[in-house]
Motif scaffolding. Structure first.
Motif, mmCIF file in Angstrom:
data_model
loop_
_atom_site.group_PDB
_atom_site.id
_atom_site.type_symbol
_atom_site.label_atom_id
_atom_site.label_comp_id
_atom_site.label_asym_id
_atom_site.label_seq_id
_atom_site.Cartn_x
_atom_site.Cartn_y
_atom_site.Cartn_z
ATOM 1 N N ARG A 15 0.548 -1.118 0.046
ATOM 2 C CA ARG A 15 -0.053 0.041 -0.217
ATOM 3 C C ARG A 15 0.763 1.341 0.308
ATOM 4 N NH1 ARG A 15 -3.891 -2.349 4.342
ATOM 5 N NH2 ARG A 15 -5.445 -2.634 3.081
ATOM 6 N N GLU A 16 2.119 1.453 0.561
ATOM 7 C CA GLU A 16 2.820 2.650 1.100
ATOM 8 C C GLU A 16 3.860 2.355 -0.481
ATOM 9 O OE1 GLU A 16 5.594 1.187 3.864
ATOM 10 O OE2 GLU A 16 3.965 1.334 5.749
ATOM 11 N N MET A 17 3.892 1.389 -0.790
ATOM 12 C CA MET A 17 4.448 1.986 -1.750
ATOM 13 C C MET A 17 3.641 2.271 -3.531
ATOM 14 S SD MET A 17 6.732 -2.081 -2.877
ATOM 15 C CE MET A 17 8.169 -1.742 -2.318
ATOM 16 N N LEU A 18 2.230 2.047 -4.009
ATOM 17 C CA LEU A 18 1.337 2.387 -4.207
ATOM 18 C C LEU A 18 1.072 3.645 -4.126
ATOM 19 C CD1 LEU A 18 -0.757 -0.983 -4.749
ATOM 20 C CD2 LEU A 18 1.106 -0.247 -6.347
ATOM 21 N N LYS A 19 1.146 3.866 -2.839
ATOM 22 C CA LYS A 19 0.256 5.591 -2.944
ATOM 23 C C LYS A 19 1.550 6.653 -3.225
ATOM 24 C CE LYS A 19 -1.314 5.063 1.732
ATOM 25 N NZ LYS A 19 -1.392 4.998 3.108
ATOM 26 N N THR A 20 2.774 6.697 -3.449
ATOM 27 C CA THR A 20 3.897 7.121 -4.281
ATOM 28 C C THR A 20 4.228 7.022 -5.957
ATOM 29 O OG1 THR A 20 5.820 5.737 -3.245
ATOM 30 C CG2 THR A 20 4.767 7.534 -1.883
ATOM 31 N N GLY A 24 4.793 2.829 -12.720
ATOM 32 C CA GLY A 24 5.535 1.500 -13.001
ATOM 33 C C GLY A 24 4.690 0.357 -13.182
ATOM 34 N N SER A 25 5.882 -0.718 -11.696
ATOM 35 C CA SER A 25 5.241 -1.672 -11.388
ATOM 36 C C SER A 25 6.107 -3.032 -10.062
ATOM 37 C CB SER A 25 5.872 -2.826 -12.772
ATOM 38 O OG SER A 25 6.936 -2.895 -12.810
ATOM 39 N N ASN A 41 9.622 -0.910 -9.699
ATOM 40 C CA ASN A 41 10.292 0.054 -10.655
ATOM 41 C C ASN A 41 9.239 0.762 -11.255
ATOM 42 O OD1 ASN A 41 11.033 0.923 -13.301
ATOM 43 N ND2 ASN A 41 10.952 -1.496 -13.933
ATOM 44 N N GLU A 42 9.678 2.213 -11.109
ATOM 45 C CA GLU A 42 8.771 3.529 -10.826
ATOM 46 C C GLU A 42 9.056 4.003 -12.667
ATOM 47 O OE1 GLU A 42 6.844 7.397 -8.983
ATOM 48 O OE2 GLU A 42 8.343 6.255 -8.212
ATOM 49 N N LYS A 43 8.133 4.759 -13.434
ATOM 50 C CA LYS A 43 8.525 5.483 -14.592
ATOM 51 C C LYS A 43 8.505 7.173 -14.117
ATOM 52 C CE LYS A 43 9.300 1.608 -17.445
ATOM 53 N NZ LYS A 43 10.322 1.063 -17.401
ATOM 54 N N VAL A 44 9.264 7.583 -14.916
ATOM 55 C CA VAL A 44 8.599 9.132 -14.879
ATOM 56 C C VAL A 44 8.533 10.248 -16.176
ATOM 57 C CG1 VAL A 44 10.579 11.133 -13.983
ATOM 58 C CG2 VAL A 44 10.222 9.201 -12.607
ATOM 59 N N ARG A 45 7.577 10.377 -16.419
ATOM 60 C CA ARG A 45 7.629 10.760 -17.679
ATOM 61 C C ARG A 45 7.542 12.096 -17.568
ATOM 62 N NH1 ARG A 45 2.560 7.836 -20.610
ATOM 63 N NH2 ARG A 45 3.426 5.816 -19.351
#
Length: 47
Positions: A15-20, A24-25, A41-45
């Motif tokens: 939950r903490e990861m998804l809030k921010t 990504g995945s 794995n976060e994508k920055v557009r």
């Protein structure tokens, strides 16, 4: 630590990861039937 307690910790971390995250995945690594690692794995557009 019991199985239920372990699962609650995993869910809370997830939950903490998804809030921010916006894009990504998240990968769950499982060993012997238990989640041992969460990878984000976060994508920055850039517009």
């Amino acid at each position: 630590m019991g199985k239920e307690e372990h699962l609650e910790i995993v869910i809370e971390r997830l939950r903490e990861m998804l809030k921010t995250m916006n894009y990504g995945s998240v990968t769950l690594v499982v060993q012997d039937g238990k989640v041992i690692q969460l990878e984000k794995n976060e994508k920055v557009r850039i517009k």
